[in-house]
Design an enzyme around this catalytic site. Structure first.
Site, PDB file in Angstrom:
ATOM      1  N   LEU A   1       0.852  -1.183   0.000  1.00  0.00           N
ATOM      2  CA  LEU A   1       0.000   0.000   0.000  1.00  0.00           C
ATOM      3  C   LEU A   1       0.892   1.238   0.000  1.00  0.00           C
ATOM      4  O   LEU A   1       1.536   1.553   0.998  1.00  0.00           O
ATOM      5  CB  LEU A   1      -0.923  -0.011   1.221  1.00  0.00           C
ATOM      6  CG  LEU A   1      -1.951  -1.145   1.290  1.00  0.00           C
ATOM      7  CD1 LEU A   1      -2.714  -1.078   2.597  1.00  0.00           C
ATOM      8  CD2 LEU A   1      -2.906  -1.065   0.115  1.00  0.00           C
ATOM      9  N   ASP A   2       0.931   1.929  -1.137  1.00  0.00           N
ATOM     10  CA  ASP A   2       1.809   3.087  -1.307  1.00  0.00           C
ATOM     11  C   ASP A   2       0.934   4.322  -1.474  1.00  0.00           C
ATOM     12  O   ASP A   2       0.365   4.562  -2.546  1.00  0.00           O
ATOM     13  CB  ASP A   2       2.714   2.889  -2.526  1.00  0.00           C
ATOM     14  CG  ASP A   2       3.778   3.982  -2.633  1.00  0.00           C
ATOM     15  OD1 ASP A   2       3.805   4.866  -1.751  1.00  0.00           O
ATOM     16  OD2 ASP A   2       4.562   3.951  -3.593  1.00  0.00           O
ATOM     17  N   THR A   3       0.816   5.116  -0.406  1.00  0.00           N
ATOM     18  CA  THR A   3      -0.012   6.317  -0.482  1.00  0.00           C
ATOM     19  C   THR A   3       0.617   7.395  -1.354  1.00  0.00           C
ATOM     20  O   THR A   3      -0.051   8.349  -1.744  1.00  0.00           O
ATOM     21  CB  THR A   3      -0.247   6.868   0.930  1.00  0.00           C
ATOM     22  OG1 THR A   3       1.022   7.146   1.551  1.00  0.00           O
ATOM     23  CG2 THR A   3      -0.986   5.846   1.787  1.00  0.00           C
TER      24      THR A   3
END
Length: 860
Positions: free
Chosen positions: A770-772
């Protein structure tokens, strides 16, 4: 044994062949060497520290057993166990070597073995011994050799040593030579008599004898290796009869000895083959050790015939060559009469099947009389002559028949009687069902079909209601996942509610889970006035039930005893103005249609609960139903919560107060869809006179979960069942189930590890980070399937670094996570170490960055 290396190997092989040849058994030199090498591998201490005594040999046996358990039985040479068993019997009977060790304790094992070996090898090659010549010279020479190793003092001190000690050594070695010469047979009978004619008990030798010994010792040299003489191989010579000690004529062993003397071979087992092929093999009878029979009988009596340990003992017995008569005697002696009849029946059935299968083969014919021990093979003496192949078939059928014996206390009933208990978990029931089916038939497509059918028909009523939607399309694994919600806590709550209502458990479950339309169960329709079955409200003859219960304190104005729908006050008891009453939703009995508003459509208040957010606290009459046919009233959370496994049980406020309708009791149970998402609701009971706030006990079942304000988390069942004119959220339920409860989200706590998530792209599972900070989803090159089309792009991706040579999917991909899905065009980066999920997916999954304070949370 005190000797290592090649010299120790030759010594051990010679001793082994010598001892076994005295018992009429022949062991090849290659087999003996292989056993010695295996012995060093299993017990490396034995060549230096061990000896041929019963204690060390039993220790070797235990280590061989552990080695077989760790590496498998195939790693053990085929001759290892027979050689070990024969040597154990020899040592148990106090063999010559054991007696030698007991008599010469003052002499070390290495010195005594070297002296004994040299003496025997030299004396066996001599043609004549003489009365006081060669034999005394050899003994004196060995005494001198032993003295050189035993005494560490200088030569002058050796001369002063006690002569009595030397004489003791001489006397010990003479006794050993005497026993060895007695076993040489007729070939040395004459020399042995002359050798034994000497007075060995004379403590004082004459000077002439000592002179003869010294003269012979001067000419004595043993330059050869220490190899004990063994008997030569005799080609195709029948081995000598086994020399056995006479058994005492008492007990079971005495009866067997007397039977053998009279020629009765009823209990003659096992059969031992002395050669390597059926042509050269001569079957020899050996009795099965009585300890083995006692161990098998003890295991059957204490643990049952089908216990794992008992089956292991049976396999140990089956490793020998047993005839049909042997197996019948063993089974009759160890099993109970009933189990023996079952074993005999199964054995006969297996034998008949084997004869039918072997009828079309061209190999040696196997008759039913051979396998059963009947007809011309009725006598035990004729069964001994059976070939190895036939005895293998006999052993196979006997072991299979033994394994078919059911455990103690378990009756063989039809599969239709194998039903799931009310408090039994579904996976435990499936385990019992598979065990029963596989006992009757082998694993295969037919058994799987039967298990699936019985998994539905024999399940309890609660699991049947949970399985019904996927009965035709699901598998056994789907059935188990569907019944995970049927936890013991839910079953206990349902049973308690059924008992309070005075109904059967199955009837209550059918009514609760929609067993009949409009609340109609197996006993007929349910009256909404009195709660009894068999009639409807308009036909109710109970006058008390036809009257409406008197209203309590108005929850709107708090200053009058009337219904809220009839309240006409404009100010509450404190003088605060009241909002106008919504007559269209309160006074009329029309249902509130449409789905509950989503979190994005509503800001504050109770989201999706069907309650008026401006008028808390609420009463039982304000609680909504999911559909007109819903049995329970929905309870919603009135605050945002984040639950983790460490929090344990938490109380969720609902702001619902007031007493329950007269004559009813409330039961709080969870919703099945919430449990699938990791939220477990503990059942609770609300008394009819309780006036406080109703709270729900919840805890995280699998991982951390988020509960938003206004989410429906539990149901309130009124018992006896009472249909109140409460508002309805949805007109029809349709086929929805297990996923209708919304807004209980997946949560992953931030820890030392990366926040990873599994998402399906076109049905294929991908694991990504999960890469914001990523605007678009980027798939790692190693994760991208080779048959999915891509095309190169002229642009490059830039973040903290820069990635060149970026490709992009040539076709849109459909992603799916739980009940959410969408379309994306991801990038493909060959140098990326792992897949990155960008904000194009996370915003649709409703990923939220949250802290313990809901005010600091942020949606992506």
């Amino acid at each position: 044994m005190g000797v290592s290396g090649s010299k120790g190997q030759k010594l051990f092989v010679s001793v082994l062949q010598r001892l076994l040849s005295e018992r009429g058994l022949h062991v090849k030199e290659s087999s003996a060497i292989e056993f010695y090498q295996f012995l060093i591998k299993v017990s490396p201490w034995f060549p230096e520290e061990g000896g041929l005594n019963l204690q060390d040999w039993k220790r070797v046996g235990r280590e061989m057993k552990r080695y077989a358990a760790e590496h498998g039985t195939d790693s053990i040479p085929k001759q290892a166990y027979p050689i070990w068993l024969q040597l154990r019997e020899i040592l148990t009977e106090q063999s010559d070597l054991v007696l030698l060790s007991a008599e010469a304790k003052s002499v070390t094992e290495e010195e005594l073995e070297e002296g004994l070996t040299g003496l025997l090898s030299t004396s066996s090659q001599e043609k004549t011994y003489g009365t006081r010549g060669t034999a005394y010279a050899e003994i004196d020479t060995e005494v001198d050799k032993l003295s050189e190793h035993i005494y560490d003092e200088p030569y002058e001190e050796k001369e002063k040593a006690d002569k009595n000690e030397e004489k003791d050594h001489v006397r010990k070695i003479k006794k050993v030579v005497q026993r060895k010469e007695n076993s040489e047979g007729k070939r040395k009978e004459k020399d042995s008599k002359a050798f034994l004619a000497t007075d060995w008990n004379d403590d004082d030798l004459s000077p002439e004898d000592w002179d003869d010994l010294e003269e012979q010792a001067a000419h004595y040299h043993d330059d050869d290796e220490l190899i004990l003489p063994v008997k030569r191989k005799v080609v195709k010579k029948k081995p000598q009869a086994l020399r056995r000690k006479p058994l005492p004529p008492v007990g079971f062993a005495g009866a067997m000895a007397e039977a053998r003397e009279k020629g009765d071979l009823t209990f003659t087992f096992p059969v031992v083959f002395m050669g390597e092929s059926d042509e050269d093999d001569t079957p020899v009878w050996e009795p099965l050790p009585l300890k083995t029979l006692k161990e098998l009988q003890s295991a059957v009596r204490t643990m049952g015939p089908s216990a794992p340990y008992t089956l292991q003992v049976v396999d140990m017995v089956a490793s020998q060559w047993l005839t049909p008569s042997d197996w019948h005697q063993t089974a009759r002696a160890t099993l109970s009469p009933g189990d023996y009849v079952l074993w005999r029946t199964e054995y006969e059935e297996k034998s008949k099947e084997m004869v039918q299968k072997a009828a079309g083969k061209r190999k040696g014919k196997v008759s039913l009389d051979m396998l059963l021990g009947t007809g011309q093979f009725l006598s035990p003496s004729s069964q001994i002559k059976l070939s190895k192949d036939v005895l293998k078939d006999v052993t196979t059928n006997a072991v299979l028949a033994w394994r078919a014996i059911p455990p103690p206390g378990v009756k063989k009933t039809v599969l239709a009687g194998l039903k799931q208990g009310n408090e039994e978990s579904y996976e435990t029931f499936i385990s019992r069902l598979e065990e029963a089916v596989y006992r009757m038939m082998p694993r295969g497509e037919g058994s799987d079909i039967l298990i699936k059918q019985l998994a539905w028909e024999n399940a309890n009523s609660l699991c049947q209601d949970l399985i019904r939607p996927i009965r035709k399309t699901g598998t056994i694994q789907d059935y188990i996942r569907a019944c995970l919600d049927a936890s013991p806590a839910v079953v206990q709550g349902m049973a308690y509610a059924a008992a309070m209502r005075g109904q059967k458990y199955s009837t209550f479950v059918k009514q609760t889970y929609g067993g009949g339309k409009g609340g109609q169960g197996a006993e007929g329709p349910v009256c909404f006035s009195c709660g009894k079955t068999g009639h409807i409200r308009k036909d109710c003859k109970d006058e008390k039930g036809s009257k409406r219960a008197p209203p309590g304190l108005c929850p709107r104005c708090k200053k009058g005893y009337h219904w809220k729908s009839e309240c006409k006050s404009k100010f509450d008891k404190d003088g605060n103005p009241l909002p106008p009453l919504e007559t269209n939703a309160e006074n009329s009995k029309n249902l509130v249609k449409g789905q509950s508003p989503s979190p994005a459509q509503k800001g504050d208040g109770v989201k999706g609960s069907g309650l008026n957010p401006e008028a808390p606290p609420f009463t039982i009459h304000d609680l909504p139903r999911g559909t007109p046919g819903s049995a329970g009233l929905d309870l919603s959370s009135q605050k945002d919560l984040i639950l983790s496994l460490e929090d344990g049980v938490s109380l969720v406020p609902t702001l619902v107060k007031g007493t329950l309708p007269e004559g009813t009791t409330g039961l709080i149970i969870g919703r099945s869809s919430n449990y699938k998402k990791g939220l477990e609701v503990l059942p609770g009971v609300i008394d009819s006179d309780f006036q406080g706030e109703i709270k729900v006990m919840v805890k995280a079942a699998k991982n951390a979960v988020i509960i938003h304000k206004g989410e429906r988390i539990a149901q309130l069942l009124l018992l006896p069942y009472l249909k109140l004119p409460n508002p309805v959220i949805k007109e029809e339920r349709g086929s929805e189930g297990f996923g209708s409860t919304s807004h209980v989200h997946w949560v992953q706590e931030i820890s030392d590890s990366r926040p990873m998530l599994h998402i399906y792209l076109n049905g294929r599972r991908f694991l990504g980070l999960l890469d914001t900070g990523a605007d678009k989803t980027c798939i790692a090159g190693r994760d991208w399937p080779a048959n999915w089309p891509i095309h190169q792009t002229e642009s490059s991706l830039q973040g903290l670094g820069m990635a060149c040579g970026v490709a992009r999917s040539s076709q849109p991909l459909r992603w799916q996570h739980e009940d959410k899905s969408g379309i994306i065009h991801p990038f493909v980066i060959p140098t990326l170490p792992f897949t990155l999920w960008g904000r194009d997916i996370m915003k649709d999954i409703k990923v939220r960055l949250m802290t313990d304070s809901p005010d600091d949370s942020q949606d992506l």
